[in-house]
Write an enzyme that holds these catalytic residues in place. Sequence first.
Site, PDB file in Angstrom:
ATOM      1  N   ASN A   1     -51.246 -31.255  -6.746  1.00  0.00           N
ATOM      2  CA  ASN A   1     -52.458 -30.725  -7.374  1.00  0.00           C
ATOM      3  C   ASN A   1     -53.445 -31.826  -7.721  1.00  0.00           C
ATOM      4  O   ASN A   1     -54.665 -31.625  -7.686  1.00  0.00           O
ATOM      5  CB  ASN A   1     -52.104 -29.916  -8.619  1.00  0.00           C
TER       6      ASN A   1
ATOM      7  N   SER B   1     -47.974 -25.875 -13.397  1.00  0.00           N
ATOM      8  CA  SER B   1     -48.660 -26.556 -12.298  1.00  0.00           C
ATOM      9  C   SER B   1     -49.512 -27.714 -12.780  1.00  0.00           C
ATOM     10  O   SER B   1     -50.001 -28.499 -11.963  1.00  0.00           O
ATOM     11  CB  SER B   1     -49.547 -25.560 -11.542  1.00  0.00           C
TER      12      SER B   1
ATOM     13  N   GLU C   1     -41.971 -29.409  -6.337  1.00  0.00           N
ATOM     14  CA  GLU C   1     -42.046 -30.688  -7.025  1.00  0.00           C
ATOM     15  C   GLU C   1     -41.048 -30.676  -8.180  1.00  0.00           C
ATOM     16  O   GLU C   1     -41.124 -29.809  -9.056  1.00  0.00           O
ATOM     17  CB  GLU C   1     -43.453 -30.930  -7.574  1.00  0.00           C
TER      18      GLU C   1
ATOM     19  N   HIS D   1     -41.799 -27.224 -10.059  1.00  0.00           N
ATOM     20  CA  HIS D   1     -43.086 -26.645  -9.702  1.00  0.00           C
ATOM     21  C   HIS D   1     -43.045 -26.038  -8.305  1.00  0.00           C
ATOM     22  O   HIS D   1     -43.077 -26.754  -7.300  1.00  0.00           O
ATOM     23  CB  HIS D   1     -44.178 -27.719  -9.789  1.00  0.00           C
TER      24      HIS D   1
END
Length: 715
Positions: A502, A431, A464, A452
Site C-alpha cells: 500500500n 491495511s 503481508e 494483511h
Amino acid sequence: MSSIFKLEVGGDRLATLTFDLPGKKLNVFNRAALTELEEVIDAAAARRQEIGCLILLSGKPSGFIAGADLDEIERVTDPTEAEAGSRTGQRLFAAWEALPFPTVAAIRGVCLGGGTELALASTWRAASDSPGTRVGLPEVRLGILPGWGGSTRLPRLIGIAAALDLILTGKTVSGRQAAKLGLVDALLPDPRFLDLVRDFALERVDSSRQGGRAPGGLKGALLERNPLGRRIVFDQARKTTLEQTRGQYPAPLRAIEVVRTAVEGGPRAGFEAEARAVADLAISPIAKNLVHVFRLTEDAKKETGAPGGAPRPVREVAVLGAGTMGGGIAQLIAQEADLPVRLKDVNFQALAQGLEHAAALYRRLVKRRRIKPVEVRRKMALLHPTLDYSGFGRVDLVIEAIVEKLEVKQAVFAELAGHVPAGAVLASNTSSLSIGRIRERTPQPERVVGMHFFNPVHRMPLVEVIAPEGADPSAVNTVFAFTRQLGKTPVLVADAPGFLVNRLLMFYTIEAFWLLDEGHRIEDLDRAMTEWGMPIGPLALTDEVGIDVAAKVAHILGDAFAHRTQTPGWLDRLPEHGRLGVKNGRGIYRYEGRERKNPDPEVYRILGLVPRISHPDLGALAERMVLPMVNEAALCLEERVVRSAADLDLALIFGTGFPPFRGGLCRWADQQGLPRIVATLERLESVGGGRFEPSSALRATAQAGGFYARFDNKA
C-alpha cells in the site's frame, strides 16, 4: 551402468525404465539426463527381442518429470543454441516414439513440460488418481512454448481446441481431468498404482496403437476436420489471447501459429515451427523475466518467516468481522485449511451477510466445477456464526477484520485477549494502521501480528505478514505457515506506515491524481497503465479499493511522509459527495451492478477540473506513475521494511498484478538503468516539485549497481 536411468527387463518381456536424477527432489531434463536418455533408448531398441512393452517410471515419490532444467533455459542467449536444444529434445522423443515395441508412461505426481511431451510420445499413458498428480504444458508461463514435440502431438491426441486451452494458459489438470480429455488412457487408483500399471502394460505386450476415439469428441472433430471450422477455432483462440494478454506476451500468440502449422502441415512442419519459435522466444527479455518470476515464486515456498521461533499448530480459527473481508477470509479457511471457523460480529444481519458472501464464493466454485455441492454443504458447516465469544477458548488463531479505526481495534483486542487461550495468536487484517499501536492495550502484546489479505481474498495470492518490534517469532511464524496452508504466498514485512504494497501503491496513485489535476482524462491515465501491463489502471483501482479507503490511507501516509506525499486539495471531495467506488456503485466510473462502464463526467465537476489534454504520450504518463514507486522502493529496502529486492518484486506482482513479463519493479528498474531513472526524476523535479526528488537511498542503490546488487541478501 547408467546413473540416471535404470533399464530392467523381466522374463515376461515386460521392461521398466526408471528415471531418478541424483541430488534432485524432482526429475528434470538437464544435459546429462538427455545424453543418458539417448543412450538408454539405443540400448532398449537393441533388445527388441526381449522387450514386449516398456514402462517409463519415476524413481521420485513426489513426481514423474517436472520438465526441463530452468538453469538451461535461463542460461541460453544464442538463438542458434536455443533452436538446437529444441531439435535435440524432438529427436530424442521421436526416437522414443519409434521404439519397436509399445511404451507406457506411468504418470504419478507432477508431470510438466518436457515430462508431458515425453508422455505424449509414448504409445500409452496411465495416470494415478492421487490429488498430487498434475499434468500440463506450462511453457508459456516461462515465455516459451512446448518445443520438444508437445505443440505438435497434443492437438492430434485431444483435439485442437482442448490442446490450445492447455498450451495457451499453461494450466495443469488432475489425473481425472486428463483422462476425461483423452490425454491419458487409464486412470488408476494410487494405492495400487505400480501393480496396476504393470497389469495395464502386460495386456499391451507386442500391441500397437490402433483406432481410439475422435480427438475432441465427435462435435469437435466435425468442426476441426474442415478448413473453415479450423479457421474459426484458431481465430477465436487468437482473439481471446489478445484480450487476455493485450499482446504483451508473445509466446501464446506464437503457439497458436505453431499449432496451426502442425495441424495443417503435418508433424514435420510442426516440429520445424516449434524449433524456430523456441529460437526466437527463449532468448527474449520477456522469457528471462518470466523465468526470474518463477524462481521468485519457488524460492518463496522455502521461506519460513522470522528467525528464532517455530510455528504453532492451528486447529481452530476465529474471524472477527463478517464483512466482505471477514466473510472471504472465513470461507478461505474452510475451503483450503478445512478447519472450523468462529465468525463473530455485532448483529445478526452482519453475520448473515458474511455467510452469504461465503456461500456466493462457493456457488462460483460449483459453477466452475471446482467443488461438488455435497462438499460445499460440509465446508459451510465449518463456519460457526456467533454474536459473543463462545468457543473462543479453544481457538489457536484469531484474525481481526473489523472497521479500520485504531481506537475500535485497540478496544476489541484488549477485550479479545480475555477470551482466548494464553498461547493463541492474534492477527489484524489492517491495511494501514500500525500493529504496534493496535496492540497497546492488549495483554501479552508480543503475540499480536499483522496478517494483511488483499481484496478480493479468494483471488489475490499475497498476504503481508507484519512483524512489529518485539513480536514473538513463534507468533509471526504461526501466521506465516498458516498463510501458506491457505494457498497464499506470505511476505514478511515490518510494521511501517502503509506496510509495503500500500505504501508503494499510494505513491503511484497520488501521481495519477496529480496528472488528473493537470487536465488529463481519467480513461487516458488508466489506459496508460493497462497498456504498460498493469491489470487495472490506478483510478479504476481506487474505485475497487474504495475511494474513502484510498483517501484515508493517503492521509495516513501523508502524515508519515509529509515531505514526499503532497496530494491535490480535492482528495476528500468524492467521498464527501457519497462516491465510494464499486461498493456503492458510485465512483470515478459509472457502474451497472459491479460492472465498470465509462468514466463519470460528473466527477470532473465535483473536483473542479477540466479535462483538456488530448492524445497524450501514454508511455510518458506510465513512466511518471511508476517512477515514484521505484524511488520509494529504495527507501523501503534501505529501511528494512522488506528483506530483499526479490521479496519486494514478488509482493508487488502478487499484491497488485505488477506485470510479470517485466520481472518485478526492482528488476525492471535495474534493466532500465538506475542512473537513467535518477536523471529522469531530476528532470521531473525541476517542473513538478519535490515529490520527484530522487531519494538518497535510490542514489546509493544506483551507485551500488542496482536493486539486486544491493538488496539481494535477506540476512
